[in-house]
Design an enzyme around this catalytic site. Structure first.
Site, PDB file in Angstrom:
ATOM      1  N   ARG A 288       0.829  -1.207   0.000  1.00 29.09           N
ATOM      2  CA  ARG A 288       0.000   0.000   0.000  1.00 29.09           C
ATOM      3  C   ARG A 288       0.859   1.252   0.000  1.00 29.09           C
ATOM      4  O   ARG A 288       0.552   2.221  -0.670  1.00 29.09           O
ATOM      5  CB  ARG A 288      -0.914  -0.013   1.229  1.00 29.09           C
ATOM      6  CG  ARG A 288      -1.577   1.320   1.491  1.00 29.09           C
ATOM      7  CD  ARG A 288      -2.788   1.206   2.377  1.00 29.09           C
ATOM      8  NE  ARG A 288      -3.695   0.188   1.895  1.00 29.09           N
ATOM      9  CZ  ARG A 288      -4.269  -0.746   2.648  1.00 29.09           C
ATOM     10  NH1 ARG A 288      -4.030  -0.788   3.942  1.00 29.09           N
ATOM     11  NH2 ARG A 288      -5.078  -1.627   2.131  1.00 29.09           N
ATOM     12  N   TYR A 289       1.924   1.251   0.788  1.00 29.49           N
ATOM     13  CA  TYR A 289       2.826   2.399   0.871  1.00 29.49           C
ATOM     14  C   TYR A 289       4.054   2.113   0.018  1.00 29.49           C
ATOM     15  O   TYR A 289       4.518   0.975  -0.028  1.00 29.49           O
ATOM     16  CB  TYR A 289       3.265   2.607   2.324  1.00 29.49           C
ATOM     17  CG  TYR A 289       2.135   2.816   3.308  1.00 29.49           C
ATOM     18  CD1 TYR A 289       1.503   4.046   3.415  1.00 29.49           C
ATOM     19  CD2 TYR A 289       1.707   1.782   4.131  1.00 29.49           C
ATOM     20  CE1 TYR A 289       0.480   4.241   4.334  1.00 29.49           C
ATOM     21  CE2 TYR A 289       0.678   1.962   5.051  1.00 29.49           C
ATOM     22  CZ  TYR A 289       0.070   3.204   5.154  1.00 29.49           C
ATOM     23  OH  TYR A 289      -0.940   3.387   6.066  1.00 29.49           O
TER      24      TYR A 289
ATOM     25  N   ARG B  69       7.109   0.292   2.010  1.00 29.70           N
ATOM     26  CA  ARG B  69       6.968  -0.829   2.940  1.00 29.70           C
ATOM     27  C   ARG B  69       5.809  -1.748   2.554  1.00 29.70           C
ATOM     28  O   ARG B  69       4.851  -1.302   1.921  1.00 29.70           O
ATOM     29  CB  ARG B  69       6.827  -0.350   4.380  1.00 29.70           C
ATOM     30  CG  ARG B  69       5.694   0.611   4.650  1.00 29.70           C
ATOM     31  CD  ARG B  69       6.058   1.427   5.893  1.00 29.70           C
ATOM     32  NE  ARG B  69       4.951   2.223   6.406  1.00 29.70           N
ATOM     33  CZ  ARG B  69       4.574   3.384   5.868  1.00 29.70           C
ATOM     34  NH1 ARG B  69       5.139   3.834   4.773  1.00 29.70           N
ATOM     35  NH2 ARG B  69       3.584   4.063   6.422  1.00 29.70           N
TER      36      ARG B  69
ATOM     37  N   CYS C  55      -3.901 -18.319  14.336  1.00 26.69           N
ATOM     38  CA  CYS C  55      -3.550 -17.548  15.533  1.00 26.69           C
ATOM     39  C   CYS C  55      -3.704 -18.460  16.745  1.00 26.69           C
ATOM     40  O   CYS C  55      -4.434 -19.454  16.694  1.00 26.69           O
ATOM     41  CB  CYS C  55      -4.484 -16.361  15.716  1.00 26.69           C
ATOM     42  SG  CYS C  55      -4.381 -15.198  14.354  1.00 26.69           S
TER      43      CYS C  55
ATOM     44  N   CYS D  91      -9.441 -13.351  17.907  1.00 32.45           N
ATOM     45  CA  CYS D  91     -10.085 -12.188  18.514  1.00 32.45           C
ATOM     46  C   CYS D  91     -11.381 -11.907  17.761  1.00 32.45           C
ATOM     47  O   CYS D  91     -11.394 -11.881  16.534  1.00 32.45           O
ATOM     48  CB  CYS D  91      -9.169 -10.972  18.440  1.00 32.45           C
ATOM     49  SG  CYS D  91      -7.480 -11.333  18.922  1.00 32.45           S
TER      50      CYS D  91
ATOM     51  N   CYS E 189     -11.383  -9.272  14.907  1.00 32.14           N
ATOM     52  CA  CYS E 189     -10.234  -9.326  13.998  1.00 32.14           C
ATOM     53  C   CYS E 189     -10.499  -8.630  12.657  1.00 32.14           C
ATOM     54  O   CYS E 189     -11.474  -8.916  11.974  1.00 32.14           O
ATOM     55  CB  CYS E 189      -9.838 -10.766  13.731  1.00 32.14           C
ATOM     56  SG  CYS E 189      -8.437 -10.879  12.598  1.00 32.14           S
TER      57      CYS E 189
ATOM     58  N   ARG F  38      -8.850  -9.008  10.031  1.00 31.44           N
ATOM     59  CA  ARG F  38      -8.641  -9.922   8.895  1.00 31.44           C
ATOM     60  C   ARG F  38      -9.455 -11.196   9.011  1.00 31.44           C
ATOM     61  O   ARG F  38      -9.038 -12.245   8.533  1.00 31.44           O
ATOM     62  CB  ARG F  38      -7.153 -10.253   8.778  1.00 31.44           C
ATOM     63  CG  ARG F  38      -6.453  -9.220   7.967  1.00 31.44           C
ATOM     64  CD  ARG F  38      -5.023  -9.503   7.630  1.00 31.44           C
ATOM     65  NE  ARG F  38      -4.408  -8.199   7.589  1.00 31.44           N
ATOM     66  CZ  ARG F  38      -3.457  -7.794   8.412  1.00 31.44           C
ATOM     67  NH1 ARG F  38      -2.921  -8.624   9.292  1.00 31.44           N
ATOM     68  NH2 ARG F  38      -3.002  -6.576   8.329  1.00 31.44           N
TER      69      ARG F  38
ATOM     70  N   ASP G 231     -12.067  -1.016  13.003  1.00 33.96           N
ATOM     71  CA  ASP G 231     -12.414  -1.077  11.574  1.00 33.96           C
ATOM     72  C   ASP G 231     -13.835  -1.622  11.391  1.00 33.96           C
ATOM     73  O   ASP G 231     -14.291  -2.435  12.188  1.00 33.96           O
ATOM     74  CB  ASP G 231     -11.439  -2.003  10.843  1.00 33.96           C
ATOM     75  CG  ASP G 231     -10.026  -1.428  10.786  1.00 33.96           C
ATOM     76  OD1 ASP G 231      -9.904  -0.191  10.661  1.00 33.96           O
ATOM     77  OD2 ASP G 231      -9.063  -2.206  10.856  1.00 33.96           O
TER      78      ASP G 231
ATOM     79  N   ASP H 294      -7.968   3.701  10.050  1.00 36.43           N
ATOM     80  CA  ASP H 294      -7.471   3.087   8.821  1.00 36.43           C
ATOM     81  C   ASP H 294      -8.536   3.365   7.759  1.00 36.43           C
ATOM     82  O   ASP H 294      -9.672   2.910   7.889  1.00 36.43           O
ATOM     83  CB  ASP H 294      -7.235   1.589   9.027  1.00 36.43           C
ATOM     84  CG  ASP H 294      -5.911   1.135   8.435  1.00 36.43           C
ATOM     85  OD1 ASP H 294      -5.590   1.614   7.319  1.00 36.43           O
ATOM     86  OD2 ASP H 294      -5.216   0.312   9.047  1.00 36.43           O
TER      87      ASP H 294
ATOM     88  N   LYS I  24      -3.333   4.337   7.242  1.00 32.78           N
ATOM     89  CA  LYS I  24      -3.579   4.869   8.575  1.00 32.78           C
ATOM     90  C   LYS I  24      -3.583   6.395   8.545  1.00 32.78           C
ATOM     91  O   LYS I  24      -2.612   7.009   8.133  1.00 32.78           O
ATOM     92  CB  LYS I  24      -2.492   4.384   9.526  1.00 32.78           C
ATOM     93  CG  LYS I  24      -2.479   2.865   9.652  1.00 32.78           C
ATOM     94  CD  LYS I  24      -1.290   2.385  10.456  1.00 32.78           C
ATOM     95  CE  LYS I  24      -1.192   0.875  10.465  1.00 32.78           C
ATOM     96  NZ  LYS I  24      -0.738   0.315   9.173  1.00 32.78           N
TER      97      LYS I  24
HETATM   98  C1  LIG Z   1      -0.087  -0.691   9.010  1.00 33.48           C
HETATM   99  C2  LIG Z   1       0.460  -1.057   7.718  1.00 33.48           C
HETATM  100  C3  LIG Z   1       1.802  -0.846   7.439  1.00 33.48           C
HETATM  101  C4  LIG Z   1       2.780  -0.233   8.431  1.00 33.48           C
HETATM  102  O1  LIG Z   1       2.449   1.095   8.711  1.00 33.48           O
HETATM  103  P1  LIG Z   1       3.314   1.928   9.779  1.00 33.48           P
HETATM  104  O2  LIG Z   1       2.613   3.220   9.912  1.00 33.48           O
HETATM  105  O3  LIG Z   1       4.692   2.043   9.180  1.00 33.48           O
HETATM  106  O4  LIG Z   1       3.344   1.141  11.035  1.00 33.48           O
HETATM  107  C5  LIG Z   1       2.253  -1.185   6.184  1.00 33.48           C
HETATM  108  N1  LIG Z   1       1.432  -1.715   5.247  1.00 33.48           N
HETATM  109  C6  LIG Z   1       0.121  -1.918   5.503  1.00 33.48           C
HETATM  110  C7  LIG Z   1      -0.732  -2.469   4.439  1.00 33.48           C
HETATM  111  C8  LIG Z   1      -0.418  -1.605   6.741  1.00 33.48           C
HETATM  112  O5  LIG Z   1      -1.705  -1.826   6.991  1.00 33.48           O
HETATM  113  S1  SF4 Z   2      -6.478  -9.648  15.765  1.00 37.62           S
HETATM  114 FE1  SF4 Z   2      -6.826 -11.260  14.214  1.00 37.62          FE
HETATM  115  S2  SF4 Z   2      -4.800 -11.710  13.407  1.00 37.62           S
HETATM  116 FE2  SF4 Z   2      -4.471 -10.614  15.330  1.00 37.62          FE
HETATM  117  S3  SF4 Z   2      -4.271 -12.252  16.884  1.00 37.62           S
HETATM  118 FE3  SF4 Z   2      -6.416 -11.629  16.857  1.00 37.62          FE
HETATM  119  S4  SF4 Z   2      -7.398 -13.059  15.426  1.00 37.62           S
HETATM  120 FE4  SF4 Z   2      -5.196 -13.180  15.057  1.00 37.62          FE
END
Ligand SMILES: *Cc1c(COP(=O)(O)O)cnc(C)c1O
Ligand code: SF4
Length: 390
Positions: free
Chosen positions: A115-116, A119, A128, A132, A135, A137, A295, A332, A339
């Protein structure tokens, strides 16, 4: 609470502490059925219905370590609410999204979110220790999305190799610490071999949900490969003696530790609880990094607070306590905005280089820029309406 308090729970009364403290035993004995849960807590009707529901349920698995921290009689217990499903999960809000962060559309190869520019997020596993209920995801976690297939990870690593702007890799999942030390070491070694990758971090909740995962052998891998770690704490009750020990081992191994917190209604939406959490984190050498606005994940509307709740928490922390104890509050951006930081507004006004600011206690101060006294260009003024936030 003593570490052996689990013995008050009849099914575990004969488990020796040495066995209880192993990752293997904890994973093998996770609570996954309604019968198992009933042996530990008095279920409400809502919990009972949610757990026994057959279709469309997000996977449930609770390590005995975590289950023993749950209040058996109080369904509002923050430890319990994070782990035990309730009927509200089946209530869908019109704001709910399957993939709230638009990750799937930012995956150039399976399991890699780019996305960025500098990184990437590398998803290495779907499993996991504990699932949670909120979650972000949940669409892939606990499924067979296949992120941990060696072929997928190798493709992702090839992509990183081919993109020299990527200097930072965030390893996440699922929980990367559910992989073996050997597998984790292999992935870290492959990333370390890429010259332009200068920063690696592991996003994991395992040291919180099942701290016995942190062993000498894991620490040896971390000492050698030198990643940072982003942990995930939501409530002061999560900071137990075994968690203190685990974080101490990680910090002593030279791993810089940060924590992310998800803001949730009835769990940590009061400034006093957050402050206590962040103070406790500093004591175990964990730096609060982000508070996330919850989210809009499918089935989590019962956890969501207003956005201003997060701003009020920051307002009560910044200036009132140690700066290291104040994380950045972020939303987000749904759909893939990344973010976005939000701060209470400290700018009262700005005119011709004269800034009127307020401090944490509400007192006003002016800062005059050099250009304001003559030379240099006049600047536009910023009226209080500059404030996005009341
Ligand atoms: C959170 C995230 C990051 C890391 O973001 P930082 O602000 O550097 O902690 C990188 N890629 C994705 C897709 C993210 O969701
Ligand atoms: S938030 Fe989602 S990915 Fe993170 S530990 Fe909990 S269940 Fe696993």
């Amino acid at each position: 609470m003593s570490e052996e308090a689990y013995r008050r729970i009849p099914v575990w009364k004969d488990v020796p502490l040495e066995e209880w403290q192993t990752y293997r035993w904890q994973m093998a004995n996770r609570l996954q059925t309604v019968e198992q849960l009933r042996q530990v807590i008095r279920l409400t009707l809502s919990e009972e219905h949610a757990v026994t529901r057959r279709s469309g349920r997000f996977i449930m698995a609770i390590p005995p370590y975590w289950a023993a921290l749950m209040d058996p009689d109080d369904p509002t217990c923050p430890i319990r609410r994070q782990a035990v499903p309730v009927e509200d999960e089946y209530h869908l809000s019109p704001n709910d999204l399957i993939d709230p962060l638009g990750e799937d559309s930012h995956m150039p190869v399976p399991g890699l979110v780019h996305r960025y520019p500098d990184r990437v997020l590398l998803l290495v596993v779907e499993v996991c220790a504990m699932y949670c209920r909120f979650c972000t995801r949940s669409r892939v976690v606990g499924t067979s999305a296949g992120f941990s297939k060696p072929m997928n990870i190798d493709h992702a690593i090839d992509y990183i190799k081919a993109h020299r702007k990527i200097r930072d890799v965030l390893i996440s999942g699922g929980d990367p610490l559910t992989l073996s030390d050997e597998r984790l070491d292999e992935i870290l070694a492959k990333l370390r071999a890429i010259p332009h990758v200068e920063f690696i971090r592991i996003g994991t909740r395992n040291p919180v949900t099942l701290p016995y995962r942190v062993t000498e052998s894991l620490c040896a891998v971390l000492r050698q490969r030198k990643p940072w770690m982003s942990l995930h704490f939501n409530h002061p009750k999560e900071i137990t003696e075994p968690v203190r020990r685990a974080c101490g081992m990680l910090a002593d191994s030279g791993v810089p530790l940060g924590s992310q917190t998800v803001l949730m209604k009835g769990i940590n939406d009061r400034p006093a609880i957050m402050k206590k959490l962040f103070h406790e984190l500093l004591k175990i050498r964990v730096r609060p990094y982000y508070i996330y606005q919850c989210d809009p994940v499918k089935g989590t509307s019962h956890f969501r607070t207003s956005v201003s709740t997060g701003l009020q928490i920051i307002e009560k922390l910044r200036g009132h306590t140690t700066g290291y104890a104040v994380p950045t509050f972020v939303v987000d951006g749904p759909g893939g905005g990344g973010k976005i930081p939000l701060m209470p507004n400290y700018v009262v006004s700005m005119k011709d280089g004269v800034w009127t600011l307020r401090n944490y206690a509400g007192k006003s101060f002016t800062y005059t820029e050099e250009t304001a006294n003559g030379s240099g260009a006049r600047q536009a003024s910023i009226e209080p309406s500059y404030a996005l936030i009341p």
